[in-house]
Design a protein around this motif. Structure first.
Motif, PDB file in Angstrom:
ATOM      1  N   CYS A   1       0.850  -1.181   0.000  1.00 27.51           N
ATOM      2  CA  CYS A   1       0.000   0.000   0.000  1.00 27.51           C
ATOM      3  C   CYS A   1       0.887   1.233   0.000  1.00 27.51           C
ATOM      4  O   CYS A   1       1.677   1.433   0.922  1.00 27.51           O
ATOM      5  CB  CYS A   1      -0.874  -0.009   1.255  1.00 27.51           C
ATOM      6  SG  CYS A   1      -1.760   1.534   1.502  1.00 27.51           S
TER       7      CYS A   1
ATOM      8  N   TYR B   1       3.819   0.526   2.466  1.00 27.20           N
ATOM      9  CA  TYR B   1       3.707  -0.411   3.588  1.00 27.20           C
ATOM     10  C   TYR B   1       3.153  -1.738   3.106  1.00 27.20           C
ATOM     11  O   TYR B   1       2.336  -1.784   2.195  1.00 27.20           O
ATOM     12  CB  TYR B   1       2.791   0.184   4.672  1.00 27.20           C
ATOM     13  CG  TYR B   1       3.295   1.506   5.209  1.00 27.20           C
ATOM     14  CD1 TYR B   1       4.280   1.544   6.189  1.00 27.20           C
ATOM     15  CD2 TYR B   1       2.814   2.725   4.711  1.00 27.20           C
ATOM     16  CE1 TYR B   1       4.763   2.754   6.681  1.00 27.20           C
ATOM     17  CE2 TYR B   1       3.291   3.945   5.189  1.00 27.20           C
ATOM     18  CZ  TYR B   1       4.270   3.951   6.179  1.00 27.20           C
ATOM     19  OH  TYR B   1       4.752   5.149   6.652  1.00 27.20           O
TER      20      TYR B   1
ATOM     21  N   LEU C   1       0.925  -4.996   3.955  1.00 30.28           N
ATOM     22  CA  LEU C   1      -0.169  -5.358   4.854  1.00 30.28           C
ATOM     23  C   LEU C   1      -0.981  -6.508   4.290  1.00 30.28           C
ATOM     24  O   LEU C   1      -1.042  -6.694   3.070  1.00 30.28           O
ATOM     25  CB  LEU C   1      -1.099  -4.140   5.025  1.00 30.28           C
ATOM     26  CG  LEU C   1      -0.421  -2.942   5.675  1.00 30.28           C
ATOM     27  CD1 LEU C   1      -1.071  -1.658   5.234  1.00 30.28           C
ATOM     28  CD2 LEU C   1      -0.438  -3.086   7.189  1.00 30.28           C
TER      29      LEU C   1
ATOM     30  N   ILE D   1      -4.336   1.740   8.335  1.00 34.13           N
ATOM     31  CA  ILE D   1      -3.191   2.140   7.497  1.00 34.13           C
ATOM     32  C   ILE D   1      -2.893   3.627   7.712  1.00 34.13           C
ATOM     33  O   ILE D   1      -1.741   4.026   7.906  1.00 34.13           O
ATOM     34  CB  ILE D   1      -3.461   1.836   6.006  1.00 34.13           C
ATOM     35  CG1 ILE D   1      -3.709   0.338   5.820  1.00 34.13           C
ATOM     36  CG2 ILE D   1      -2.297   2.315   5.147  1.00 34.13           C
ATOM     37  CD1 ILE D   1      -4.179  -0.065   4.432  1.00 34.13           C
TER      38      ILE D   1
ATOM     39  N   CYS E   1       0.168   3.155  10.252  1.00 33.25           N
ATOM     40  CA  CYS E   1       1.338   3.196   9.363  1.00 33.25           C
ATOM     41  C   CYS E   1       1.746   4.634   9.061  1.00 33.25           C
ATOM     42  O   CYS E   1       2.913   4.996   9.192  1.00 33.25           O
ATOM     43  CB  CYS E   1       1.060   2.480   8.048  1.00 33.25           C
ATOM     44  SG  CYS E   1       0.667   0.747   8.217  1.00 33.25           S
TER      45      CYS E   1
END
Lengths: 167, 444
Positions: free
Chosen positions: B246, B258, B260, B269, B273
């Motif tokens: 992502c 990131y 996930l 997120i 994140c």
């Protein structure tokens, strides 16, 4: 005129990657642009047409389809500023305006001293490090105006160093 | 934050992660080696990938194993076969494949080889967008290393499997990320998408059977082969298995790429994140999967990030490129920027797209400038409905129409306010409304 022996040799190898010769055209245009002043002159297009066995107009049609190919001579350095959404949300227009102020070039144009061409470009895939600019093929990311100054100062320094080395 | 197991980004932070030595020291090429040493058959590899539930990571989310199985049986169809790796990452907001190519190019090469083995392909082309110079250089070096080590080329690792991999540089056209546009471009032509059918598996590169796969999709293959389909299905949701990358950008504290598992919420997120919305502001809206996926209002932030859930929320998972807009952002200005992009990138073959993208760009621009008319908002809707769905050769027209319809649906009041006031209610005093517009005109 024709392609240099070196480029011709390179392209002779390039076309062996593909079952049809023409597939090498776009990579070849890239190499011509890199080696021959940062743009594709009418002569270069004709030379490529001859190498690939195509009509010059066909090569022109391909070259003008792709934004990375330049049909006019650029300045000494090219600065491409991304103005797409992720960069726009984090100040791309300010970066662009600052680059234009510092270089004296308008977006899409070249500075009066011929040093800098400045381009607005679409997303360069640096969205998580926005805003960004590309200077002569190298990305500079997570920009603020101070960082833009640093990048431009480095270019000016290296230009001066070059002048000093070859008076 | 909950610690999720990673695999895609397992190697990227190791020193020298782009070299063969580091890759091999961390399981690089072990899946390929095991396939070749244990004498696995191509159809067995396809069966595992099918069983894993892997879906394409390039935006459409099509099941990868099924796509691979569309390639004709070589016993009945002796034509040469090709794999094209779509590394033309250019959907605004998307910056994930770049991380893999720059920092773990051998992972992509191994994934490419496994796909080539499974589909009995003799040559693969990695179509790298021209601007990604570092990706290209790293892949070039990695291919040299792999060739020297007998991992690419003839009789790979002493087996009877042979496959060449060639790098091919694109030249900056978004449309070449569309699979048939990519094939035209690879053949040395303008990137004009082809009408489908025929589909690439029957008539692809040079009229031969071809499969086009995204970088991240192929990157998953070695892990699936090493750890098994069951392990892969244990990550994510039932219909969207595994992890995804992502890229979150825009108005957040820590933009980044990131890794996930599918099904994590957009809120997690954003907050865990990316550190939340920047400058202690509130969220206004977000694109869940890139600029061509419909904008969602902040109220949708608890949507799980998987194909079905994002669709149910009224948008698309796309490339999981989340673009976040804070409360000071103007959705009309965001729409103007995006509409201008699709106008610039339309290849011009279909009139709905060629004319429609231009109209959308001009209308959003005049509404943002304060020169919009009341009927412009309905005109946007009527244009977008004429452009999509499925009315043109490829989906670029849809990509411009979808965010248009979404912005009218969720933010009609903001569009109307622009028209009523004759100016953008959100633009900061310091940067007068004329400044960026006139810069743009200088460009045109």
């Amino acid at each position: 005129m024709a392609l240099s022996a070196r480029l011709k040799a390179e392209f002779d190898e390039l076309v062996t990657h593909y079952p049809e010769r023409r597939a090498g055209l776009i990579p070849a245009l890239h190499r011509c642009q890199e080696e021959l002043g940062g743009w594709l002159s009418p002569q270069t297009l004709e030379d490529c047409a001859q190498f690939f066995g195509l009509d010059p107009v066909e090569v022109y049609g391909v070259a003008t389809f792709y934004p990375m190919f330049r049909m006019t001579p650029p300045g000494q350095h090219t600065i491409s500023v991304c103005h797409n959404i992720s960069c726009a949300l984090r100040g791309a227009e300010e970066v662009l305006a600052h680059v234009c102020r510092r270089t004296g070039a308008k977006p899409g144009g070249t500075s009066p001293d011929g040093q800098f061409s400045v381009l607005r470009v679409e997303c360069q895939g640096a969205c998580a490090n926005a805003p960004m600019l590309d200077l002569d093929g190298t990305y500079h990311e997570d920009l603020d105006l101070a960082k833009v100054d640093q990048v431009l100062d480095l270019v000016a320094q290296s230009a001066r160093a070059k002048q000093g080395a070859t008076p | 934050m909950k610690a999720y197991p990673k695999y895609l980004l397992e190697r990227v932070n190791l020193p020298g992660s782009h070299t063969l030595a580091v890759s091999r020291a961390h399981a690089g090429y072990s899946a390929l080696e095991s396939i070749l040493k244990t004498g696995k058959k191509p159809e067995e590899v396809i069966a595992v990938v099918k069983d894993s539930g892997l879906r394409g990571r390039g935006g459409a989310g099509f099941p990868t194993g099924m796509k691979w199985s569309f390639m004709p049986d070589p016993a009945k169809d002796p034509r040469r076969r090709y794999l094209a790796v779509n590394a033309d990452e250019s959907e605004p907001g998307t910056c994930k494949d770049r991380v893999l190519m720059e920092r773990d190019p051998h992972g992509l090469i191994e994934g490419t080889l496994i796909a080539a083995f499974a589909m009995r392909v003799q040559a693969a082309y990695i179509y790298v967008r021209g601007e990604y110079r570092l990706s290209y250089q790293r892949l070039e070096l990695a291919l040299q290393e792999a060739r020297r080590a007998g991992l690419v080329g003839k009789n790979i690792l002493g087996s009877d499997f042979s496959c060449d991999i060639w790098l091919h540089k694109g030249a900056g056209a978004y449309i070449c990320g569309e699979e048939t546009g990519l094939m035209e471009s690879l053949e040395g032509k303008r990137g004009h998408p082809r009408p489908k059918p025929p589909f690439p598996a029957g008539f692809g590169l040079w009229g031969s059977p071809t499969t086009v796969n995204n970088v991240e999709t192929l990157f998953n293959a070695p892990f699936i082969m090493n750890r098994g389909a069951e392990w892969f299905r244990s990550l994510g949701t039932k219909a969207s298995t595994g992890n995804f990358l992502c890229g979150i950008s825009g108005h957040v504290e820590r933009p980044g790429v990131y890794e996930l598992p599918f099904g994590v919420t957009a809120r997690e997120i954003l907050e865990e994140c990316a550190g939340g919305v920047w400058k202690k502001r509130k969220l206004k809206a977000f694109f869940p999967g890139g600029s061509s996926t419909g904008l969602l209002p902040a109220s949708a932030i608890d949507t799980p990030m998987d194909h079905d859930s994002v669709k149910a929320a009224g948008s698309m998972f796309g490339t999981a490129a989340m673009i976040m807009l804070d409360e000071t952002a103007c959705v009309v200005e965001a729409s103007r920027v995006i509409a201008r992009f699709y106008d610039h990138e339309s290849c011009g073959q279909c009139s709905q797209c060629r004319e429609g993208t231009q109209w959308l760009a001009q209308i959003f621009a005049r509404i943002e400038r304060g020169q919009g008319k009341r009927e412009d908002i309905d005109l946007l809707v009527s244009l977008a409905r004429g452009m999509a769905p499925g009315k043109t050769i490829c989906a670029l027209s849809d990509a411009a129409a979808i965010p248009t319809l979404a912005v009218v649906k969720h933010f009609r009041a903001e569009l109307e306010e622009h028209v009523r006031l004759g100016r953008c209610p959100l633009r900061h005093e310091s940067s007068g409304p004329g400044a960026p517009a006139s810069m743009e005109e200088a460009h045109a």
